[in-house]
Structure formats: C-alpha cells, structure tokens
Design an enzyme around this catalytic site. Sequence first.
Site, PDB file in Angstrom:
ATOM      1  N   TRP A 101       0.829  -1.214   0.000  1.00 28.67           N
ATOM      2  CA  TRP A 101       0.000   0.000   0.000  1.00 28.67           C
ATOM      3  C   TRP A 101       0.856   1.253   0.000  1.00 28.67           C
ATOM      4  O   TRP A 101       0.576   2.212  -0.719  1.00 28.67           O
ATOM      5  CB  TRP A 101      -0.997  -0.022   1.165  1.00 28.67           C
ATOM      6  CG  TRP A 101      -1.976  -1.135   1.022  1.00 28.67           C
ATOM      7  CD1 TRP A 101      -2.134  -2.204   1.857  1.00 28.67           C
ATOM      8  CD2 TRP A 101      -2.906  -1.345  -0.063  1.00 28.67           C
ATOM      9  NE1 TRP A 101      -3.102  -3.046   1.366  1.00 28.67           N
ATOM     10  CE2 TRP A 101      -3.588  -2.545   0.192  1.00 28.67           C
ATOM     11  CE3 TRP A 101      -3.223  -0.643  -1.227  1.00 28.67           C
ATOM     12  CZ2 TRP A 101      -4.568  -3.065  -0.660  1.00 28.67           C
ATOM     13  CZ3 TRP A 101      -4.203  -1.147  -2.079  1.00 28.67           C
ATOM     14  CH2 TRP A 101      -4.865  -2.343  -1.792  1.00 28.67           C
ATOM     15  N   ASP A 169      -2.438   6.425   6.363  1.00 24.84           N
ATOM     16  CA  ASP A 169      -3.413   5.528   5.740  1.00 24.84           C
ATOM     17  C   ASP A 169      -3.844   4.531   6.810  1.00 24.84           C
ATOM     18  O   ASP A 169      -3.082   3.662   7.203  1.00 24.84           O
ATOM     19  CB  ASP A 169      -2.751   4.814   4.554  1.00 24.84           C
ATOM     20  CG  ASP A 169      -3.677   3.792   3.895  1.00 24.84           C
ATOM     21  OD1 ASP A 169      -4.810   3.604   4.376  1.00 24.84           O
ATOM     22  OD2 ASP A 169      -3.253   3.180   2.895  1.00 24.84           O
ATOM     23  N   LYS A 193     -12.847  -2.197   5.413  1.00 22.06           N
ATOM     24  CA  LYS A 193     -12.125  -3.144   6.259  1.00 22.06           C
ATOM     25  C   LYS A 193     -12.714  -3.153   7.673  1.00 22.06           C
ATOM     26  O   LYS A 193     -12.891  -4.193   8.257  1.00 22.06           O
ATOM     27  CB  LYS A 193     -10.636  -2.788   6.340  1.00 22.06           C
ATOM     28  CG  LYS A 193      -9.971  -2.475   5.003  1.00 22.06           C
ATOM     29  CD  LYS A 193      -9.510  -3.693   4.241  1.00 22.06           C
ATOM     30  CE  LYS A 193      -9.154  -3.437   2.790  1.00 22.06           C
ATOM     31  NZ  LYS A 193      -8.101  -2.470   2.542  1.00 22.06           N
TER      32      LYS A 193
HETATM   33  C1  PLP Z   1      -7.420  -1.895   1.228  1.00 18.46           C
HETATM   34  C2  PLP Z   1      -6.392  -0.863   1.440  1.00 18.46           C
HETATM   35  C3  PLP Z   1      -6.212   0.196   0.544  1.00 18.46           C
HETATM   36  C4  PLP Z   1      -6.993   0.316  -0.743  1.00 18.46           C
HETATM   37  O1  PLP Z   1      -8.257   0.700  -0.497  1.00 18.46           O
HETATM   38  P1  PLP Z   1      -9.322   0.967  -1.680  1.00 18.46           P
HETATM   39  O2  PLP Z   1     -10.460   1.522  -0.910  1.00 18.46           O
HETATM   40  O3  PLP Z   1      -9.588  -0.353  -2.318  1.00 18.46           O
HETATM   41  O4  PLP Z   1      -8.707   1.921  -2.625  1.00 18.46           O
HETATM   42  C5  PLP Z   1      -5.259   1.140   0.840  1.00 18.46           C
HETATM   43  N1  PLP Z   1      -4.515   1.063   1.951  1.00 18.46           N
HETATM   44  C6  PLP Z   1      -4.654   0.059   2.842  1.00 18.46           C
HETATM   45  C7  PLP Z   1      -3.806   0.027   4.066  1.00 18.46           C
HETATM   46  C8  PLP Z   1      -5.595  -0.943   2.607  1.00 18.46           C
HETATM   47  O5  PLP Z   1      -5.752  -1.934   3.477  1.00 18.46           O
END
Ligand code: PLP
Length: 358
Positions: A101, A169, A193
């Site tokens: 990521w 993030d 998530k």
């Molecule tokens: C799943 C995830 C993403 C991507 O998320 P999207 O909503 O599919 O763009 C980015 N960063 C982390 C840490 C993730 O777990």
Amino acid sequence: MAKKYNFYAGPAILPQEVMKKAQEELLDFNGIGLSIMEISHRSKDFEGVINTAEAKIRSLLGVPENFTVMFLQGGASLQFGMIPMNLLKGKKADYVHTGEWAKKAIKEAKLFGTVNVAGSSEDKNFSYVPENLKLTPDAQYVHVTSNETIGGIQWMKFPDTGTVPLIIDMSSDIFSRRIDFKNIGLIYAGAQKNIGPAGVTLVIMRNDLVEACADNLTTMLSYKTHAKEKSLYNTPPCFAIYIIKLVMDWIEGKGGLAAIEKINEQKAQAIYGIIDHSSGYYKGTANVKDRSKMNVTFRLPSEELEEKFINEAKKAGFIGLKGHRSVGGCRASIYNAMGLDGVLALTQFMEKFARDNQ
Ligand SMILES: *Cc1c(COP(=O)(O)O)cnc(C)c1O
C-alpha cells in the site's frame, strides 16, 4: 446455513447487529415509508444520518475541534493521489515504505513533487516497521501506512514528526484502537475493512491543511470543495454512510475504542499464541514486535499444506484465509467485527490441523 467465520481482508466482516438493523430498516427508514437509499441526500432524514455519523466519529475517535471530517469516494487509492495533488505542490514529502500500500502511495506522490523515502523495510520483504527514519525537516508532510493489510505489520506507535504533519493511511485499522492526534495532519481510510461497506472513504483533515491546499484543481479532487460543502457537494455514498453510522452505534455499545482495543489485543494474542506454540509448524511472517492485530499472516511447512489448510478450513466454515495473491501463504483478518469466539474457533481448528498433518 452453517455458521461461517469471515476472515476476508476486505471487503470484510461487519457486525451481525448492524446487518440486522439495516435489514429491518431497509424498506422503511425512520417510519418514512421509504428506504434511506431512495431519498434525497439533502433531505432532513439523510442529514440526520450524516450528521450523527460525523458526531459519533468525532466523539469515539476523539477528533480535535480543528479537524474536518469528510466522506469521499474513490477508495483509499484515490487518496494516494489526492493527498500529494492537494498538499505536495511541487515540494518535498517523506514516505515510509512498508509494503504494497505504501508503494502505491509513493507512486502517486512522485507525480506531484519530490518523494524522500524516509525508511523502508523492502530489504526484508516488508516484514517489519522501519525505525530511525531519515526525515526531511522542511517536508510538506510525512506519510505512513498504519497497518499493512497484505504484509501483516502495524505501527504500534507513530513516529514523532515534530511540526511536520503526519498523514496516515488507516484503511485497515481505523477504529481498532485509540489514536493520539498530536502530530496528525490527515488520516484516511477506505471503509470496507473496519467501518462499513465499500464505496465511502473517510478523511479527517486538520483545517490549516485544508486552507493550504493547492487551488487550481478540478472541483471533485479538491479537499477544499468537500470541506466547504460538508461532503455534500455532489451526491455522497448515502447508504454506505448510513452503515458507518450503524457501525459507530455498535462501537459505542461495545464501550468505545478502549474496550474495542482490549478485545482486539486478546484476539491477536490468541492467534499468535497458537503460531508461537506450534513448534514451527505455523510461521508468522512478520517481525514479532510489529505484528498486526488486524491481519495475521503466516505460512505452513509447504505450499501443498497451505492449500490443504485453506480448503479444509473453508469446509469447516472458516472463510477467506488465503494470503494476498502478491505474497501467498495464509492470512486471517480479525477486524473489529470478528469476535473472540470466532478467533478461538479458528485456533482450535489450527491446532487440530497441525496435529493431523505433521
Ligand atoms: C485496502 C487498502 C487500501 C486500498 O483501499 P481501496 O479503498 O480499495 O482503494 C489502501 N490502503 C490500505 C492500508 C488498505 O488496506
């Protein structure tokens, strides 16, 4: 239908109570005789939903007054681009490279300025969180990935960035633990998530950074637009925001983030305990002190056994244990909505599988 235990990494498990409440209210929200999905985003009823969602986010997470809460679209992946587009402005930013990521965030930032990789765990296949960062004093911001969902590592404590704003993030661990907003300039998370369905991205941004955003941007990609219009510049993902509101109710009912954090620690301990006491049958892939409390990544003695493990687990009702396609192995995602009972059921299955398949 036999009980299923959902260990998918994302979209992921949501609390049963939330699903039931959404089902109850699906055709008739608040007694208005219509679904929340089919009414105006400018109606009083939806306004109540988005305002309550925001208020609960603020109180549960302890968001300081000088931050704006936004509900955006495009996933966390759009934030990888929006952040540098709005805040980098041809200058420098520090990024910590901890996995898949972070790599994507770095790729996008390079389009808008100079990226200094202040730390990286690439040398050991992203199995740890780097220490001793080489921070740039005049960076626009420092970007870290709170929890690497694929590699299974997590920052236990965020770096002290002094006066440089920290951007995080938090897609896969937001609302899993308490956070200190001291260094934070912006946090973001795709909802799917830990807090809702796919389709909405939560962004919490310090107001001075909103003010400092680049000006000549297309309207929808400017934070200024969404901050000013309170996420209602255009039609927001109404249903997804409604589900977030229900998830916030659920977290409140559990006793808030301190209580959630405690359960998450117990869950993680239970499953890592089985790994550590398996005489090497299960091997955790992450550095012990950086092991994620959300995504437990592990290997078995061979790829054949991993395949067998995943298939037999599935038959026994444990779904979603396959590791990410980019790294292989196994992964159990144990987000907030996965109860200790589900984790303990999985640990029993793991012990039995190890005994039967030596
Ligand atoms: C799943 C995830 C993403 C991507 O998320 P999207 O909503 O599919 O763009 C980015 N960063 C982390 C840490 C993730 O777990």
